[in-house]
Structure formats: C-alpha cells, structure tokens
Design a protein around this motif. Structure first.
Motif, PDB file in Angstrom:
ATOM      1  N   ALA A 155       0.865  -1.180   0.000  1.00 21.89           N
ATOM      2  CA  ALA A 155       0.000   0.000   0.000  1.00 21.89           C
ATOM      3  C   ALA A 155       0.903   1.232   0.000  1.00 21.89           C
ATOM      4  CB  ALA A 155      -0.902  -0.011   1.228  1.00 21.89           C
ATOM      5  N   GLN A 156       0.581   2.210  -0.840  1.00 23.86           N
ATOM      6  CA  GLN A 156       1.433   3.381  -1.008  1.00 23.86           C
ATOM      7  C   GLN A 156       1.023   4.543  -0.102  1.00 23.86           C
ATOM      8  OE1 GLN A 156       4.122   3.156  -3.350  1.00 23.86           O
ATOM      9  NE2 GLN A 156       3.438   1.036  -3.217  1.00 23.86           N
ATOM     10  N   ASN A 157      -0.251   4.821  -0.012  1.00 22.45           N
ATOM     11  CA  ASN A 157      -0.743   5.934   0.787  1.00 22.45           C
ATOM     12  C   ASN A 157      -2.263   5.840   0.909  1.00 22.45           C
ATOM     13  OD1 ASN A 157      -0.332   6.988  -2.205  1.00 22.45           O
ATOM     14  ND2 ASN A 157      -2.031   8.150  -1.364  1.00 22.45           N
ATOM     15  N   ILE A 158      -2.796   6.558   1.875  1.00 17.27           N
ATOM     16  CA  ILE A 158      -4.240   6.629   2.074  1.00 17.27           C
ATOM     17  C   ILE A 158      -4.809   7.732   1.195  1.00 17.27           C
ATOM     18  CG2 ILE A 158      -6.064   7.118   3.757  1.00 17.27           C
ATOM     19  CD1 ILE A 158      -4.129   6.062   5.923  1.00 17.27           C
ATOM     20  N   ILE A 159      -5.915   7.444   0.533  1.00 12.89           N
ATOM     21  CA  ILE A 159      -6.609   8.461  -0.254  1.00 12.89           C
ATOM     22  C   ILE A 159      -7.631   9.182   0.603  1.00 12.89           C
ATOM     23  CG2 ILE A 159      -8.056   8.898  -2.280  1.00 12.89           C
ATOM     24  CD1 ILE A 159      -7.017   6.228  -3.413  1.00 12.89           C
ATOM     25  N   GLU A 160      -8.417   8.406   1.359  1.00  9.41           N
ATOM     26  CA  GLU A 160      -9.522   9.002   2.093  1.00  9.41           C
ATOM     27  C   GLU A 160      -9.950   8.093   3.236  1.00  9.41           C
ATOM     28  OE1 GLU A 160     -12.981  11.120   0.028  1.00  9.41           O
ATOM     29  OE2 GLU A 160     -13.868   9.208   0.579  1.00  9.41           O
ATOM     30  N   VAL A 161     -10.326   8.725   4.333  1.00  9.13           N
ATOM     31  CA  VAL A 161     -10.953   8.013   5.450  1.00  9.13           C
ATOM     32  C   VAL A 161     -12.311   8.655   5.656  1.00  9.13           C
ATOM     33  CG1 VAL A 161     -10.809   7.392   7.879  1.00  9.13           C
ATOM     34  CG2 VAL A 161      -8.716   7.568   6.522  1.00  9.13           C
ATOM     35  N   ASP A 162     -13.363   7.855   5.579  1.00  8.06           N
ATOM     36  CA  ASP A 162     -14.712   8.389   5.722  1.00  8.06           C
ATOM     37  C   ASP A 162     -15.539   7.370   6.511  1.00  8.06           C
ATOM     38  OD1 ASP A 162     -17.055   9.769   5.521  1.00  8.06           O
ATOM     39  OD2 ASP A 162     -17.297   9.557   3.360  1.00  8.06           O
ATOM     40  N   GLY A 163     -15.602   7.571   7.826  1.00  7.38           N
ATOM     41  CA  GLY A 163     -16.286   6.598   8.670  1.00  7.38           C
ATOM     42  C   GLY A 163     -15.541   5.276   8.679  1.00  7.38           C
ATOM     43  N   THR A 164     -16.221   4.212   8.255  1.00  2.00           N
ATOM     44  CA  THR A 164     -15.583   2.893   8.191  1.00  2.00           C
ATOM     45  C   THR A 164     -14.946   2.629   6.828  1.00  2.00           C
ATOM     46  OG1 THR A 164     -17.677   1.878   7.514  1.00  2.00           O
ATOM     47  CG2 THR A 164     -17.188   1.914   9.874  1.00  2.00           C
ATOM     48  N   ARG A 165     -15.091   3.555   5.920  1.00  5.78           N
ATOM     49  CA  ARG A 165     -14.508   3.380   4.575  1.00  5.78           C
ATOM     50  C   ARG A 165     -13.063   3.860   4.576  1.00  5.78           C
ATOM     51  NH1 ARG A 165     -14.212   7.096   0.300  1.00  5.78           N
ATOM     52  NH2 ARG A 165     -13.778   6.113  -1.713  1.00  5.78           N
ATOM     53  N   LEU A 166     -12.179   2.984   4.102  1.00  4.03           N
ATOM     54  CA  LEU A 166     -10.760   3.301   4.012  1.00  4.03           C
ATOM     55  C   LEU A 166     -10.318   3.077   2.572  1.00  4.03           C
ATOM     56  CD1 LEU A 166      -7.978   3.921   5.279  1.00  4.03           C
ATOM     57  CD2 LEU A 166      -7.787   1.485   5.835  1.00  4.03           C
ATOM     58  N   ALA A 167      -9.980   4.155   1.882  1.00  8.04           N
ATOM     59  CA  ALA A 167      -9.521   4.078   0.488  1.00  8.04           C
ATOM     60  C   ALA A 167      -8.019   4.333   0.453  1.00  8.04           C
ATOM     61  CB  ALA A 167     -10.261   5.106  -0.370  1.00  8.04           C
ATOM     62  N   PHE A 168      -7.306   3.508  -0.311  1.00  2.00           N
ATOM     63  CA  PHE A 168      -5.856   3.649  -0.385  1.00  2.00           C
ATOM     64  C   PHE A 168      -5.365   3.226  -1.759  1.00  2.00           C
ATOM     65  CE2 PHE A 168      -6.989  -0.408   1.500  1.00  2.00           C
ATOM     66  CZ  PHE A 168      -6.164  -1.338   0.912  1.00  2.00           C
ATOM     67  N   ARG A 169      -4.084   3.454  -2.015  1.00  6.74           N
ATOM     68  CA  ARG A 169      -3.485   3.082  -3.304  1.00  6.74           C
ATOM     69  C   ARG A 169      -2.513   1.927  -3.118  1.00  6.74           C
ATOM     70  NH1 ARG A 169      -3.364   8.852  -3.924  1.00  6.74           N
ATOM     71  NH2 ARG A 169      -4.837   9.496  -5.532  1.00  6.74           N
ATOM     72  N   LEU A 170      -2.574   0.997  -4.058  1.00  2.71           N
ATOM     73  CA  LEU A 170      -1.623  -0.106  -4.125  1.00  2.71           C
ATOM     74  C   LEU A 170      -0.635   0.159  -5.255  1.00  2.71           C
ATOM     75  CD1 LEU A 170      -4.055  -3.164  -3.855  1.00  2.71           C
ATOM     76  CD2 LEU A 170      -2.557  -2.282  -2.034  1.00  2.71           C
ATOM     77  N   GLY A 171       0.611  -0.235  -5.049  1.00  2.00           N
ATOM     78  CA  GLY A 171       1.599  -0.168  -6.124  1.00  2.00           C
ATOM     79  C   GLY A 171       1.685  -1.519  -6.799  1.00  2.00           C
ATOM     80  N   VAL A 172       1.219  -1.599  -8.048  1.00  2.00           N
ATOM     81  CA  VAL A 172       1.157  -2.873  -8.770  1.00  2.00           C
ATOM     82  C   VAL A 172       1.935  -2.763 -10.071  1.00  2.00           C
ATOM     83  CG1 VAL A 172      -1.102  -3.347  -7.753  1.00  2.00           C
ATOM     84  CG2 VAL A 172      -0.975  -2.314 -10.029  1.00  2.00           C
ATOM     85  N   GLY A 173       2.211  -3.901 -10.672  1.00  2.00           N
ATOM     86  CA  GLY A 173       2.854  -3.925 -11.972  1.00  2.00           C
ATOM     87  C   GLY A 173       1.851  -3.618 -13.074  1.00  2.00           C
ATOM     88  N   SER A 174       2.315  -3.070 -14.172  1.00  2.00           N
ATOM     89  CA  SER A 174       1.409  -2.680 -15.251  1.00  2.00           C
ATOM     90  C   SER A 174       0.731  -3.869 -15.915  1.00  2.00           C
ATOM     91  CB  SER A 174       2.161  -1.853 -16.297  1.00  2.00           C
ATOM     92  OG  SER A 174       3.261  -2.579 -16.812  1.00  2.00           O
ATOM     93  N   CYS A 175       1.249  -5.074 -15.724  1.00  2.00           N
ATOM     94  CA  CYS A 175       0.634  -6.265 -16.308  1.00  2.00           C
ATOM     95  C   CYS A 175      -0.003  -7.179 -15.253  1.00  2.00           C
ATOM     96  CB  CYS A 175       1.662  -7.059 -17.116  1.00  2.00           C
ATOM     97  SG  CYS A 175       2.373  -6.147 -18.503  1.00  2.00           S
ATOM     98  N   ASP A 176      -0.029  -6.738 -13.993  1.00  2.00           N
ATOM     99  CA  ASP A 176      -0.651  -7.556 -12.947  1.00  2.00           C
ATOM    100  C   ASP A 176      -2.163  -7.624 -13.156  1.00  2.00           C
ATOM    101  OD1 ASP A 176       1.793  -7.924 -11.785  1.00  2.00           O
ATOM    102  OD2 ASP A 176       1.502  -6.425 -10.208  1.00  2.00           O
ATOM    103  N   SER A 177      -2.763  -8.699 -12.702  1.00  2.00           N
ATOM    104  CA  SER A 177      -4.217  -8.862 -12.809  1.00  2.00           C
ATOM    105  C   SER A 177      -4.770  -9.353 -11.471  1.00  2.00           C
ATOM    106  CB  SER A 177      -4.570  -9.853 -13.925  1.00  2.00           C
ATOM    107  OG  SER A 177      -4.023 -11.139 -13.653  1.00  2.00           O
ATOM    108  N   GLU A 178      -6.104  -9.452 -11.392  1.00  2.00           N
ATOM    109  CA  GLU A 178      -6.798  -9.906 -10.175  1.00  2.00           C
ATOM    110  C   GLU A 178      -6.306  -9.149  -8.941  1.00  2.00           C
ATOM    111  OE1 GLU A 178      -7.276 -14.144  -9.753  1.00  2.00           O
ATOM    112  OE2 GLU A 178      -6.985 -14.470 -11.903  1.00  2.00           O
ATOM    113  N   ILE A 179      -6.267  -7.838  -9.053  1.00  2.00           N
ATOM    114  CA  ILE A 179      -5.785  -6.981  -7.967  1.00  2.00           C
ATOM    115  C   ILE A 179      -6.847  -6.920  -6.866  1.00  2.00           C
ATOM    116  CG2 ILE A 179      -5.029  -4.650  -7.383  1.00  2.00           C
ATOM    117  CD1 ILE A 179      -4.234  -4.433 -10.429  1.00  2.00           C
ATOM    118  N   THR A 180      -6.467  -7.308  -5.654  1.00  2.00           N
ATOM    119  CA  THR A 180      -7.422  -7.447  -4.554  1.00  2.00           C
ATOM    120  C   THR A 180      -6.893  -6.757  -3.302  1.00  2.00           C
ATOM    121  OG1 THR A 180      -8.060  -9.626  -5.419  1.00  2.00           O
ATOM    122  CG2 THR A 180      -8.726  -9.104  -3.166  1.00  2.00           C
TER     123      THR A 180
END
Length: 320
Positions: free
Chosen positions: A236-261
């Motif tokens: 995980a690279q950084n948090i985008i937003e915290v809103d109540g129980t919702r936590l949004a963040f960014r993952l650092g993935v490869g440009s050809c990776d799939s099934e990102i979870t």
C-alpha cells in the motif's frame, strides 16, 4: 470521521477501485496475542507479524506526528487547468501585508486530548506554502472572457477555451489569518493550528500548518518481518480518504498484474492493509502503476494507525 483532503497531484495511471472480498483477513478487532497456526492464510500471517512488530515508542501516543502534507485545501476550489498547476506547484505572489507578529503558542486538539505547541509566523508558513521557490514570471490570473463566435472553418461544436491549458498563473492571496485545519496525525484526525491563505483565483482557502518544527515528532522506523513476503503481495502506497468505516488507499502494482485485490487485517489498536495480484507470465515492462482500492472496516478508523503489510510502515494521507 470527517473526510480528509490532501494537496497532491493524482498519478497518471489510476484504475477503477475495488472492494475487499470475504476471506481477505479478519475484519473484527483481534487480540494482539492471537495464537498462530499453520492454517492461517499468508496475508494474515504477514499482517500479524507486522502488527506485533509495531513498537512506535511513547511519543506516538503523546506527541504530534503529522501523517499528511502540511499544506492542504479547505473546502471546494474552482480550479482551471492553469490554477490547478499553480496550486500543485506552490506558485503564489507574496502579499505585502503578511502579519508580522510572532504568534503565541497554540493548541492541537486530538480525539484523545490536547497538546500545547509553539507556532511559526506567517512568513515562515508562506515559505512552506510555496516550497521555498519563487513563481515563474506569470502575467497573473485574468477573468475568463466571453469567447468570440467561432471563425469559419473552426471547431464543429463552436467551443473555444477561454484559458489555454499551458497558461502560466501565479496565485493571489487576498487574506491571511491564523486558525485551525483538520490534519491526519499519529493520534487520528486533529485540529491543528494553521495559517489560512484565502486564494483569489480559486475561491478557496489553502491552509499551512503553523506548528514549529521543534514540536513535530518523527515517524518511527518500520520493522519489516524477517520472513519472506507472500507471493503476489503488493504494498500500500498511501491513504486516499478516510470516511467513517470506509478506508480508500493506493496499491503499487505492476502494469501487467491482474486480479488486484485489497487485503485488510483489523485490530483494536491498528489496521494492516496490502494487496494481492496475479503476476503476468508474458513479457512486461517494469513500470509501477498506482491502483485505487478500498475496504470497509468493522469500526471507524479513529486513532488507529494504518500499516503497510509489505514494509510495516505507517501510511500517510496523500503523497508519500
């Protein structure tokens, strides 16, 4: 918890957010001394090792450690491409009437208490706002003019841009005052003393924290688990937003990776996040792509830190 906003330029490659599926890790509070067993999935084992290695020291619970950029936007701004560029670059004209008086100490109000801290003056805050650089030689912002009728042979829809995207603008500060701003910290979202700069061209306030450097604590060094990371685990690279129980963040993935979870383990005192991917077996470039994901916690995040499962580091809101 209030929605958190940060000053940052969004990465060029961001794709649609996903949500954490069932079985991606515990979503309820877990005791820190939970027994380990061989049936625990790889992410849970990794997250547990990260959580048990987190030893931030007493300053984490008593001091002030910002986990967000010291300059942030308050409210909604009316951006054009040119003013967005100027805002992100810190291009401001220095006002001639900056308050000259050194302010008294101020109070940071955390969810769990208060802390009295020394403050910087408006001139030092302005240097933080501009990143210490002078704006380029810009003619200044102009009110958008009503476009003339399209010339024969012009664009089929007759649209004309009143401000070219590449136009240079230096922003004008019309008011400066000492106030407070919401900031993500080691002790949750706090109200932090800040200098508030009203910016004419965007119709909004830009805040820069006023806490003196000697009162700002250091983010503790992470403890990376000694075992190898599970195959396909991404950071995980950084948090985008915290809103109540919702936590949004960014993952650092490869440009050809799939099934990102997105993956999460939620505990009473902290939250560990990461992601899993399926690596491509084809020839692929090594470019990092940032993907927005989100998870829903059982309880609001509150004062709990969010740790990256790969590195063990606490995540910041906005830029790393």
């Amino acid at each position: 918890m209030r929605r958190l906003a940060a000053r940052l330029g969004l990465p060029l490659m961001i794709v649609v957010a996903g949500c954490a599926p069932a079985g991606t890790g515990p979503t309820g509070p877990l005791p820190s001394d939970q027994d380990q067993d061989q049936d625990q999935d790889p992410f849970d084992r990794r997250a547990t090792a990260v959580a048990e290695g987190w030893r931030p020291g007493p300053g984490w619970s008593t001091g002030y450690i910002p986990l967000q950029d010291p300059t942030l936007l308050i409210g909604e701004a009316d951006f054009t491409p040119a003013t967005q560029t100027a805002f992100q670059a810190g291009w401001y004209r220095k006002p001639a009437d900056l308050p000259a008086r050194q302010p008294d100490s101020g109070t940071i109000r955390f969810p769990d208490g208060e802390l009295r801290v020394p403050l910087v003056d408006a001139d030092e805050a302005f240097r933080t706002l501009t990143n210490g650089v002078e704006p380029p030689s810009c003619p200044g912002a102009k009110k958008p003019e009503v476009p003339p009728p399209p010339a024969p042979g012009g664009d089929p829809d007759g649209t004309v841009s009143s401000r070219p995207q590449g136009e240079c603008v230096a922003l004008t500060i019309s008011k400066v005052e000492l106030g407070t701003a919401p900031l993500h910290t080691n002790r949750g979202e706090a109200q932090v003393p800040a200098w508030l700069f009203t910016v004419e061209e965007i119709g909004a306030v830009v805040a820069t924290t006023a806490v003196a450097p000697q009162a700002v604590g250091r983010v503790p060094d992470p403890v990376v688990p000694s075992d190898s990371a599970p195959e396909g685990l991404v950071a995980a690279q950084n948090i985008i937003e915290v809103d109540g129980t919702r936590l949004a963040f960014r993952l650092g993935v490869g440009s050809c990776d799939s099934e990102i979870t997105p993956l999460v383990q939620e505990r009473e005192d902290l939250v560990v996040v990461g992601g899993s991917v399926v690596r491509s077996t084809d020839v692929c470039d090594a470019m990092l792509k940032l993907e927005e994901v989100e998870v829903t916690l059982k309880e609001p995040l509150g004062t709990r830190p969010v740790l990256d499962a790969l590195t063990g580091a606490p995540l910041r809101v906005g830029g790393n």
